[in-house]
Design a protein around this motif. Structure first.
Motif, PDB file in Angstrom:
ATOM      1  N   ASP A  12      24.698 154.174 -23.878  1.00 35.74           N
ATOM      2  CA  ASP A  12      25.040 153.097 -22.951  1.00 35.74           C
ATOM      3  C   ASP A  12      24.486 153.334 -21.544  1.00 35.74           C
ATOM      4  OD1 ASP A  12      26.449 151.886 -24.938  1.00 35.74           O
ATOM      5  OD2 ASP A  12      28.384 152.711 -24.315  1.00 35.74           O
ATOM      6  N   ALA A  13      24.055 154.561 -21.313  1.00 37.77           N
ATOM      7  CA  ALA A  13      23.707 154.941 -19.945  1.00 37.77           C
ATOM      8  C   ALA A  13      22.615 154.052 -19.358  1.00 37.77           C
ATOM      9  CB  ALA A  13      23.283 156.404 -19.902  1.00 37.77           C
ATOM     10  N   GLU A  14      21.636 153.719 -20.191  1.00 43.29           N
ATOM     11  CA  GLU A  14      20.523 152.919 -19.673  1.00 43.29           C
ATOM     12  C   GLU A  14      20.986 151.502 -19.315  1.00 43.29           C
ATOM     13  OE1 GLU A  14      16.762 152.149 -18.307  1.00 43.29           O
ATOM     14  OE2 GLU A  14      17.808 154.029 -18.708  1.00 43.29           O
ATOM     15  N   GLU A  55      31.057 137.813 -25.558  1.00 43.93           N
ATOM     16  CA  GLU A  55      31.041 136.350 -25.527  1.00 43.93           C
ATOM     17  C   GLU A  55      31.915 135.815 -24.395  1.00 43.93           C
ATOM     18  OE1 GLU A  55      29.390 133.004 -26.461  1.00 43.93           O
ATOM     19  OE2 GLU A  55      28.876 134.848 -27.495  1.00 43.93           O
ATOM     20  N   ASP A  56      33.071 136.456 -24.198  1.00 49.06           N
ATOM     21  CA  ASP A  56      33.958 136.039 -23.093  1.00 49.06           C
ATOM     22  C   ASP A  56      33.222 136.154 -21.755  1.00 49.06           C
ATOM     23  OD1 ASP A  56      36.104 135.618 -24.784  1.00 49.06           O
ATOM     24  OD2 ASP A  56      36.971 137.613 -24.447  1.00 49.06           O
ATOM     25  N   PHE A  57      32.520 137.274 -21.615  1.00 47.96           N
ATOM     26  CA  PHE A  57      31.825 137.527 -20.342  1.00 47.96           C
ATOM     27  C   PHE A  57      30.712 136.504 -20.126  1.00 47.96           C
ATOM     28  CE2 PHE A  57      28.937 139.802 -17.459  1.00 47.96           C
ATOM     29  CZ  PHE A  57      29.839 140.245 -16.494  1.00 47.96           C
ATOM     30  N   LEU A  58      29.938 136.259 -21.176  1.00 47.04           N
ATOM     31  CA  LEU A  58      28.842 135.286 -21.052  1.00 47.04           C
ATOM     32  C   LEU A  58      29.392 133.889 -20.736  1.00 47.04           C
ATOM     33  CD1 LEU A  58      26.526 136.360 -24.026  1.00 47.04           C
ATOM     34  CD2 LEU A  58      26.128 136.740 -21.589  1.00 47.04           C
ATOM     35  N   THR A  59      30.486 133.540 -21.370  1.00 45.92           N
ATOM     36  CA  THR A  59      31.072 132.213 -21.144  1.00 45.92           C
ATOM     37  C   THR A  59      31.582 132.087 -19.713  1.00 45.92           C
ATOM     38  OG1 THR A  59      31.718 132.111 -23.461  1.00 45.92           O
ATOM     39  CG2 THR A  59      32.790 130.555 -21.983  1.00 45.92           C
ATOM     40  N   ALA A  60      32.190 133.144 -19.222  1.00 45.55           N
ATOM     41  CA  ALA A  60      32.695 133.113 -17.844  1.00 45.55           C
ATOM     42  C   ALA A  60      31.538 132.955 -16.852  1.00 45.55           C
ATOM     43  CB  ALA A  60      33.467 134.392 -17.546  1.00 45.55           C
ATOM     44  N   ASP A  77      20.520 140.586 -18.621  1.00 44.91           N
ATOM     45  CA  ASP A  77      21.077 140.952 -17.319  1.00 44.91           C
ATOM     46  C   ASP A  77      22.597 140.846 -17.319  1.00 44.91           C
ATOM     47  OD1 ASP A  77      18.695 141.628 -16.194  1.00 44.91           O
ATOM     48  OD2 ASP A  77      18.480 139.830 -14.954  1.00 44.91           O
ATOM     49  N   LEU A  78      23.113 139.809 -17.936  1.00 50.74           N
ATOM     50  CA  LEU A  78      24.571 139.627 -17.932  1.00 50.74           C
ATOM     51  C   LEU A  78      25.272 140.721 -18.727  1.00 50.74           C
ATOM     52  CD1 LEU A  78      24.775 135.741 -18.229  1.00 50.74           C
ATOM     53  CD2 LEU A  78      25.534 137.131 -16.297  1.00 50.74           C
ATOM     54  N   LEU A  79      24.721 141.057 -19.884  1.00 47.96           N
ATOM     55  CA  LEU A  79      25.382 142.085 -20.687  1.00 47.96           C
ATOM     56  C   LEU A  79      25.207 143.477 -20.076  1.00 47.96           C
ATOM     57  CD1 LEU A  79      24.713 140.657 -24.257  1.00 47.96           C
ATOM     58  CD2 LEU A  79      26.823 140.584 -22.899  1.00 47.96           C
ATOM     59  N   ASP A  80      24.086 143.691 -19.406  1.00 49.06           N
ATOM     60  CA  ASP A  80      23.935 144.952 -18.662  1.00 49.06           C
ATOM     61  C   ASP A  80      24.972 145.025 -17.536  1.00 49.06           C
ATOM     62  OD1 ASP A  80      21.842 145.765 -20.232  1.00 49.06           O
ATOM     63  OD2 ASP A  80      20.269 145.216 -18.787  1.00 49.06           O
ATOM     64  N   LEU A  81      25.161 143.903 -16.866  1.00 51.37           N
ATOM     65  CA  LEU A  81      26.167 143.877 -15.792  1.00 51.37           C
ATOM     66  C   LEU A  81      27.551 144.177 -16.366  1.00 51.37           C
ATOM     67  CD1 LEU A  81      27.041 143.256 -12.872  1.00 51.37           C
ATOM     68  CD2 LEU A  81      27.129 140.832 -13.495  1.00 51.37           C
ATOM     69  N   LYS A  82      27.838 143.597 -17.521  1.00 56.52           N
ATOM     70  CA  LYS A  82      29.141 143.870 -18.159  1.00 56.52           C
ATOM     71  C   LYS A  82      29.256 145.361 -18.491  1.00 56.52           C
ATOM     72  CE  LYS A  82      32.032 142.729 -22.158  1.00 56.52           C
ATOM     73  NZ  LYS A  82      31.851 143.852 -23.080  1.00 56.52           N
ATOM     74  N   ALA A  83      28.163 145.934 -19.009  1.00 59.38           N
ATOM     75  CA  ALA A  83      28.198 147.368 -19.345  1.00 59.38           C
ATOM     76  C   ALA A  83      28.504 148.191 -18.097  1.00 59.38           C
ATOM     77  CB  ALA A  83      26.856 147.786 -19.953  1.00 59.38           C
ATOM     78  N   TYR A  84      27.903 147.803 -16.988  1.00 57.74           N
ATOM     79  CA  TYR A  84      28.174 148.554 -15.752  1.00 57.74           C
ATOM     80  C   TYR A  84      29.633 148.383 -15.330  1.00 57.74           C
ATOM     81  CZ  TYR A  84      28.443 150.014 -10.965  1.00 57.74           C
ATOM     82  OH  TYR A  84      28.865 150.631  -9.815  1.00 57.74           O
ATOM     83  N   GLY A 143      22.573 147.612 -15.346  1.00 57.88           N
ATOM     84  CA  GLY A 143      23.657 146.730 -14.891  1.00 57.88           C
ATOM     85  C   GLY A 143      24.033 146.973 -13.446  1.00 57.88           C
ATOM     86  N   GLU A 144      23.954 148.213 -13.020  1.00 58.20           N
ATOM     87  CA  GLU A 144      24.244 148.505 -11.613  1.00 58.20           C
ATOM     88  C   GLU A 144      23.208 147.825 -10.714  1.00 58.20           C
ATOM     89  OE1 GLU A 144      24.255 152.644 -10.552  1.00 58.20           O
ATOM     90  OE2 GLU A 144      25.336 152.248  -8.689  1.00 58.20           O
ATOM     91  N   TYR A 145      21.973 147.822 -11.209  1.00 56.43           N
ATOM     92  CA  TYR A 145      20.914 147.160 -10.441  1.00 56.43           C
ATOM     93  C   TYR A 145      21.162 145.648 -10.366  1.00 56.43           C
ATOM     94  CZ  TYR A 145      16.241 146.179  -8.655  1.00 56.43           C
ATOM     95  OH  TYR A 145      15.200 145.756  -7.866  1.00 56.43           O
ATOM     96  N   VAL A 146      21.611 145.074 -11.469  1.00 57.78           N
ATOM     97  CA  VAL A 146      21.933 143.633 -11.469  1.00 57.78           C
ATOM     98  C   VAL A 146      23.046 143.356 -10.467  1.00 57.78           C
ATOM     99  CG1 VAL A 146      22.828 141.712 -12.852  1.00 57.78           C
ATOM    100  CG2 VAL A 146      21.179 143.293 -13.860  1.00 57.78           C
ATOM    101  N   LEU A 147      24.038 144.224 -10.459  1.00 60.82           N
ATOM    102  CA  LEU A 147      25.141 144.059  -9.510  1.00 60.82           C
ATOM    103  C   LEU A 147      24.626 144.103  -8.072  1.00 60.82           C
ATOM    104  CD1 LEU A 147      28.665 144.915  -9.448  1.00 60.82           C
ATOM    105  CD2 LEU A 147      27.424 146.412  -7.919  1.00 60.82           C
ATOM    106  N   GLN A 148      23.713 145.035  -7.806  1.00 60.42           N
ATOM    107  CA  GLN A 148      23.155 145.129  -6.452  1.00 60.42           C
ATOM    108  C   GLN A 148      22.340 143.886  -6.113  1.00 60.42           C
ATOM    109  OE1 GLN A 148      21.237 148.863  -7.102  1.00 60.42           O
ATOM    110  NE2 GLN A 148      23.051 150.042  -6.538  1.00 60.42           N
ATOM    111  N   ALA A 149      21.614 143.379  -7.111  1.00 61.10           N
ATOM    112  CA  ALA A 149      20.820 142.168  -6.873  1.00 61.10           C
ATOM    113  C   ALA A 149      21.707 140.955  -6.626  1.00 61.10           C
ATOM    114  CB  ALA A 149      19.894 141.904  -8.061  1.00 61.10           C
TER     115      ALA A 149
END
Lengths: 296, 167
Positions: free
Chosen positions: A27-29, A89-94, A122-129, A34-40
Motif C-alpha cells: 500500500d505504501a506506493e 465505492e462510498d469514497f468515490l460517490t462522496a 487519484d481518488l483511491l490513492d487519496l483514500k489510501a493516504y 495519495g499524499e501528493y494528491v492531498l497536497q495538490a
C-alpha cells in the motif's frame, strides 16, 4: 540552470505533521501518491481540526459562507465519527457525486463540484493516504444555516439545478502539459471554487470562470487569476506564478495572507515544479476577464 | 405676533451655535491629528516598502529574471534585517485610525510585536550569512524563512486584504 535546481532544493518544508499508521508494503506506493494528491488539493485544510496542534483532519473548522457557517468534517479513518467504515465505492460517490454513504447530499461547500472531475486512481490513492492516518474520534457538527439552507432538501434542489457529475476530458488539441495543468486546476486544486464569482444561488458563474470573487470563503476576496493585464495576473510571468505557489511571495515582494497562504503552506508548495508550471500554463491560456474584485 | 414654533426654534439658537463650535473644535482636532499622524504612517509604510523591494528583487533573482550576484543578495538580505530593527521605533506611536493597515493588537501585544520584528532581523541575518558564501542553493530555503518571519507578524498584526485602506 533549471529553476528546479534551485527552488526544489530543500525548502525546509516539514512533512505533514500527522500521525501515521503502519501499512503493508504494497500500500505504501498508493499512500505516497495519495499524499501528493492531498497536497495538490491544498492539504484538505477545511477538514483541519483547529483544536489539534498536529493538524489532524478530524474536522471542526468553522467555514463562513454567505449562507451561514459550516464545519469541516472528520475525514480521519475513525470508524464511528470519521470515514473509517467507508468502502472505495462510498469514497468515490462522496467525492464525485457529493452524496454520503447514507444517501444524504453534501452541501457544495465541499467542492465535489470540482472533485467530480478527478480520476479513479487519484481518488483511491487519496483514500489510501487518508486511511493511513491515525483515526481520531471526534463527532461532526451540523452547519449553522438558517432556513431554507438548513434543510438538505434545499441541497437536492440546488444540485438538480446546478450540478452534474462529470469527468475531466483532456483536450486532444492541447499539449500534455496544458492538460495536466487543466486537470490539476479544474479538478484537484479546485481553483475555481474560490476564484470564480458565484450567483445569488451560490452557483459558480461559469461566464466569469477564475475572474475572482469578492465573497470568497471566510469572507475573503479571492483575486482574479485570469490573464487580464489590469485586474488579473496578466502581468505575471510563468516563473512568478510558480514562485508564488512555492513561496507565498507575490511579484512585488509582498506575501499573501489568509486561506490562500494556508493552502500553499499545506499543499501547493510541495508540488513538483513541473506540475506548478503546468498550472501556470493553463492559467495563462484562459480568456482574460476584466473584473476588479479589489474595488470597494 | 411670534408663532410658538418660531419662538422654540429661536430658543435653540444658542445650543446650535455651541454645538457647531464644539463640532468645529472636534473636526479641527481630528484634522490636526491626521496631519500629525500622516508622516508617521508614511515613514512606517516606506520601511515596509523597502523590505518588500528587496524581497521582490531576491525573488526575481531566484526566478532567473536577473543574474545571481551574491553581493546583491547580501545587500537585499541585510536591507530587510536593518529595516526590521527600525520597526519597534517606527510603530511606537499608537495609530489605529486613518490610512493604516496596522491592527490595534500591535499595541495590546506590544512585546510580541517587538519579538516578531526581532525574529525578522535574525532570519535576515541567517540569509545574509548564507548569501555571503555565494551558494545560491543555500539561500532559497532561507528566503522562505525570512518570508515566514514577515508573515509571522503580518498574520496577527496586519489587516486582511479586504480591510486594507489601499486596495
Amino acid at each position: 540552470m533549471k529553476v528546479s535546481a534551485i527552488l526544489g532544493v530543500g525548502l525546509g518544508i516539514p512533512a505533514l505533521l500527522v500521525s501515521r499508521v503502519p501499512q503493508p508494503a504494497e500500500d505504501a506506493e498508493a499512500i505516497r501518491r495519495g499524499e501528493y494528491v492531498l497536497q495538490a488539493s491544498g492539504g484538505c485544510s477545511c477538514h483541519g481540526d483547529p483544536a489539534s496542534a498536529s493538524y489532524s483532519l478530524a474536522g471542526g473548522r468553522p467555514i463562513k459562507t454567505p449562507f451561514g457557517t459550516i464545519y469541516g468534517t472528520n475525514i480521519t479513518p475513525d470508524k464511528e465519527t470519521g470515514i473509517g467504515s467507508w468502502t472505495d465505492e462510498d469514497f468515490l460517490t462522496a467525492m464525485r457525486e457529493g452524496t454520503s454513504p447514507e444517501g444524504e447530499p453534501y452541501y457544495p461547500v465541499f467542492p465535489y463540484t470540482s472533485f467530480t472531475r478527478m480520476t479513479d486512481r487519484d481518488l483511491l490513492d487519496l483514500k489510501a493516504y487518508l486511511f493511513s492516518l491515525a483515526p481520531v474520534k471526534k463527532e461532526n457538527r451540523e452547519p449553522d444555516f438558517s432556513f431554507p439552507y438548513s434543510s438538505r432538501s434545499s441541497v437536492r434542489v440546488w444540485r438538480g439545478l446546478y450540478f452534474e457529475p462529470e469527468r475531466f476530458e483532456p483536450d486532444p488539441g492541447k499539449s500534455d502539459e496544458w492538460n495536466r495543468g487543466a486537470y490539476l486546476a479544474q479538478a484537484v486544486a479546485h481553483c475555481g471554487e474560490c476564484h470564480t464569482p458565484r450567483t445569488f444561488m451560490g452557483a459558480v458563474d461559469e461566464s466569469r470562470y477564475y475572474a475572482g470573487s469578492k465573497d470568497g470563503p471566510e469572507g475573503e476576496v479571492a483575486p482574479n487569476i485570469t490573464p487580464d493585464e489590469k485586474t488579473g495576473i496578466g502581468s505575471w510571468a510563468t516563473a512568478d506564478i510558480v514562485w508564488f505557489l512555492q513561496s507565498n511571495l507575490l511579484p512585488d515582494g509582498d506575501s499573501t495572507q489568509g486561506l490562500m497562504a494556508e493552502i500553499i503552506d499545506k499543499g501547493y508548495q510541495r508540488l513538483e515544479e513541473s506540475d506548478l508550471k503546468a498550472i501556470a500554463l493553463y492559467l495563462e491560456s484562459l480568456e482574460p476577464i476584466e473584473n476588479d474584485v479589489k474595488a470597494k | 405676533m411670534i408663532r410658538p414654533g418660531l419662538r422654540f426654534r429661536r430658543s435653540l439658537v444658542p445650543v446650535a451655535l455651541a454645538s457647531s463650535a464644539a463640532l468645529g473644535v472636534l473636526l479641527g482636532f481630528a484634522n490636526a491629528q491626521e496631519d500629525e499622524n500622516k508622516p508617521v504612517l508614511e515613514y512606517r509604510q516606506r520601511i515596509m516598502a523597502g523590505q518588500r523591494a528587496s524581497m521582490a528583487n531576491m525573488g526575481d533573482i531566484l526566478k532567473f529574471k536577473m543574474p545571481y550576484d551574491a553581493s546583491h543578495f547580501v545587500v537585499h538580505a541585510k536591507n530587510i534585517g536593518e529595516f526590521a530593527k527600525l520597526i519597534p521605533d517606527a510603530f511606537e506611536k499608537k495609530i489605529t485610525e486613518g490610512l493604516t493597515d496596522a491592527k490595534p493588537e500591535v499595541w495590546t501585544n506590544w512585546d510580541d510585536f517587538v519579538a516578531k520584528a526581532q525574529a525578522l532581523t535574525e532570519a535576515s541575518a541567517k540569509l545574509q550569512a548564507a548569501a555571503e558564501t555565494g551558494d545560491m542553493k543555500a539561500v532559497t530555503p532561507l528566503v522562505k524563512t525570512v518570508n515566514d518571519a514577515c508573515r509571522g507578524c503580518h498574520d496577527p498584526y496586519r489587516k486582511p486584504e479586504e480591510e486594507r485602506f489601499k486596495r
